[in-house]
Write a protein that holds these residues in place. Structure first.
Motif, PDB file in Angstrom:
ATOM      1  N   ALA A  54      39.459 -82.800 -13.536  1.00  0.00           N
ATOM      2  CA  ALA A  54      39.537 -83.004 -14.987  1.00  0.00           C
ATOM      3  C   ALA A  54      38.185 -82.836 -15.658  1.00  0.00           C
ATOM      4  O   ALA A  54      38.078 -82.272 -16.747  1.00  0.00           O
ATOM      5  CB  ALA A  54      40.119 -84.388 -15.288  1.00  0.00           C
ATOM      6  N   TYR A  57      36.841 -79.607 -17.300  1.00  0.00           N
ATOM      7  CA  TYR A  57      37.390 -79.082 -18.550  1.00  0.00           C
ATOM      8  C   TYR A  57      36.957 -79.930 -19.750  1.00  0.00           C
ATOM      9  O   TYR A  57      37.602 -79.938 -20.779  1.00  0.00           O
ATOM     10  CB  TYR A  57      38.925 -78.992 -18.441  1.00  0.00           C
ATOM     11  CG  TYR A  57      39.315 -78.081 -17.302  1.00  0.00           C
ATOM     12  CD1 TYR A  57      39.448 -76.711 -17.492  1.00  0.00           C
ATOM     13  CD2 TYR A  57      39.466 -78.590 -16.024  1.00  0.00           C
ATOM     14  CE1 TYR A  57      39.741 -75.859 -16.429  1.00  0.00           C
ATOM     15  CE2 TYR A  57      39.767 -77.750 -14.949  1.00  0.00           C
ATOM     16  CZ  TYR A  57      39.895 -76.394 -15.161  1.00  0.00           C
ATOM     17  OH  TYR A  57      40.173 -75.563 -14.102  1.00  0.00           O
ATOM     18  N   VAL A 316      43.154 -80.718 -19.334  1.00  0.00           N
ATOM     19  CA  VAL A 316      43.772 -80.020 -18.213  1.00  0.00           C
ATOM     20  C   VAL A 316      45.168 -79.553 -18.604  1.00  0.00           C
ATOM     21  O   VAL A 316      45.570 -78.422 -18.330  1.00  0.00           O
ATOM     22  CB  VAL A 316      43.830 -80.937 -16.975  1.00  0.00           C
ATOM     23  CG1 VAL A 316      44.600 -80.270 -15.836  1.00  0.00           C
ATOM     24  CG2 VAL A 316      42.425 -81.302 -16.513  1.00  0.00           C
TER      25      VAL A 316
END
Length: 363
Positions: A54, A57, A316
């Motif tokens: 995660a 991003y 995500v």
């Protein structure tokens, strides 16, 4: 997982997307992950497995999860979006599936943005106490970072969202509430130093022995709480055979949080605020997951933590949604399992990666 695949077999959707913790790739030599892929292939689906982080991003938490794409033979199989932020850490990937990590090759000319940390996400939020009964309050400062400016936008101003009726009144802050600690735990937390890495090992009477294992100092009488219970509980001393520093550990401003969990209890995890005597609030956890501030949760505080902790991190989800849209439109060409998000794909108001090379993910 059996039920999930049975539902896929019954509905026969054009696309399938499954998410789970990476333990499905660790347990029993990855049996569960292999089972999921084999079921899809047996049902005549194309299948692709990838592990996404995660933090890669635009979030200040690591949070690695396994995703499996499935697509009917007549459809274009979605690809996995390459990272936009440099968060990958070695040694956390299941060895048997190391080629399934969604990442650039080490030799790639990648231009990733710097990893976000806890301070980027929550440093603008008002100070609250261990007992904070109000689920609506006011901001008391302006945003301090790019992340905070983005996360505080209204649904009208935030690209890709359209829940107009959910937009709070200007200045309103939802769900900035911690799970209230009981009296004993609150007294313990008050004695955890406000410094990086502080945890129960800093409490009176604890010392670190051989092989980083904690033990009680025999020269110091065991400290007691006001209730008469031990200041340092036995479960903290015995957790992971005394080798863990997670019980009653403070997070720190310059850290990338390991993962947002569903239980806001400090007994066996790092979840204490850096400088306040409490656990992270529902809103702070929601920000670590990328939920805009205009999202309002409902139900008891414990259930709010579960809703946030069980969710797929928002950036995500957006990146995967973009991939699905591109596949549905037939935009993807070639057999490469990875693709770069375009410059115009903006999450948290930050530019996507501009690297030119791609890594490898097994199909």
């Amino acid at each position: 997982m059996v039920v999930f695949m049975d539902i896929v077999n019954y509905l026969r959707p054009k696309y399938v997307l499954m998410e789970n913790v990476v333990d499905i790739l660790k347990f029993a030599d990855g049996f569960l992950g292999r089972y999921a892929l084999s079921r899809l292939v047996a049902m005549n689906y194309q299948a692709r497995l990838g592990m996404m982080v995660a933090g890669c991003y635009g979030l200040p938490q690591f949070r690695m999860r396994a995703f499996i794409w499935g697509a009917l033979p007549s459809m274009v199989l979605p690809k996995f979006p390459l990272p936009t932020h440099d968060v990958i850490k070695p040694g956390l990937v299941p060895n048997a599936f190391s080629r399934c990590l969604v990442a650039y090759e080490e030799t790639a000319n990648k231009h990733l943005r710097k990893a976000l940390v806890l301070e980027d996400a929550i440093s603008d939020l008002p100070e609250v106490q261990n007992h904070q009964p109000n689920d609506v309050m006011e901001y008391d400062s302006d945003p301090k970072t790019e992340f905070q400016r983005y996360i505080r936008l209204s649904s009208r101003d935030m690209k890709g969202y359209s829940f107009e009726d959910a937009t709070p009144k200007k200045g309103q802050l939802f769900d900035h509430q911690p799970l209230q600690l009981n009296n004993d735990d609150y007294e313990r937390v008050q004695q955890i130093p406000e410094k990086k890495g502080a945890n129960f090992r800093d409490l009176k009477g604890v010392r670190v022995g051989a092989k980083n294992t904690v033990e009680f100092n025999p020269n110091i009488p065991r400290a007691l709480l006001s209730s008469g219970k031990p200041l340092v509980p036995d479960y903290a001393m015995s957790f992971i055979k005394g080798k863990s520093s997670k019980p009653f550990r403070r997070l720190w401003w310059d850290e990338t949080v390991p993962t947002v969990v569903t239980r806001a209890e400090p007994h066996n995890q790092a979840i204490l605020h850096p400088t306040q005597h409490r656990v992270l609030t529902v809103r702070e956890n929601a920000r670590l997951q990328g939920f805009p501030d205009y999202y309002r949760l409902f139900g008891p505080v414990k259930e709010k933590y579960i809703q946030v902790g069980n969710a797929v991190a928002v950036p995500v989800a957006r990146a995967l949604g973009y991939s699905l849209g591109q596949a549905l439109r037939g935009e993807f060409v070639g057999d490469q399992p990875l693709f770069k998000l375009p410059e115009s794909f903006s999450c948290m108001g930050q530019a996507a990666a501009t690297g030119s090379s791609v890594g490898v993910v097994e199909a």
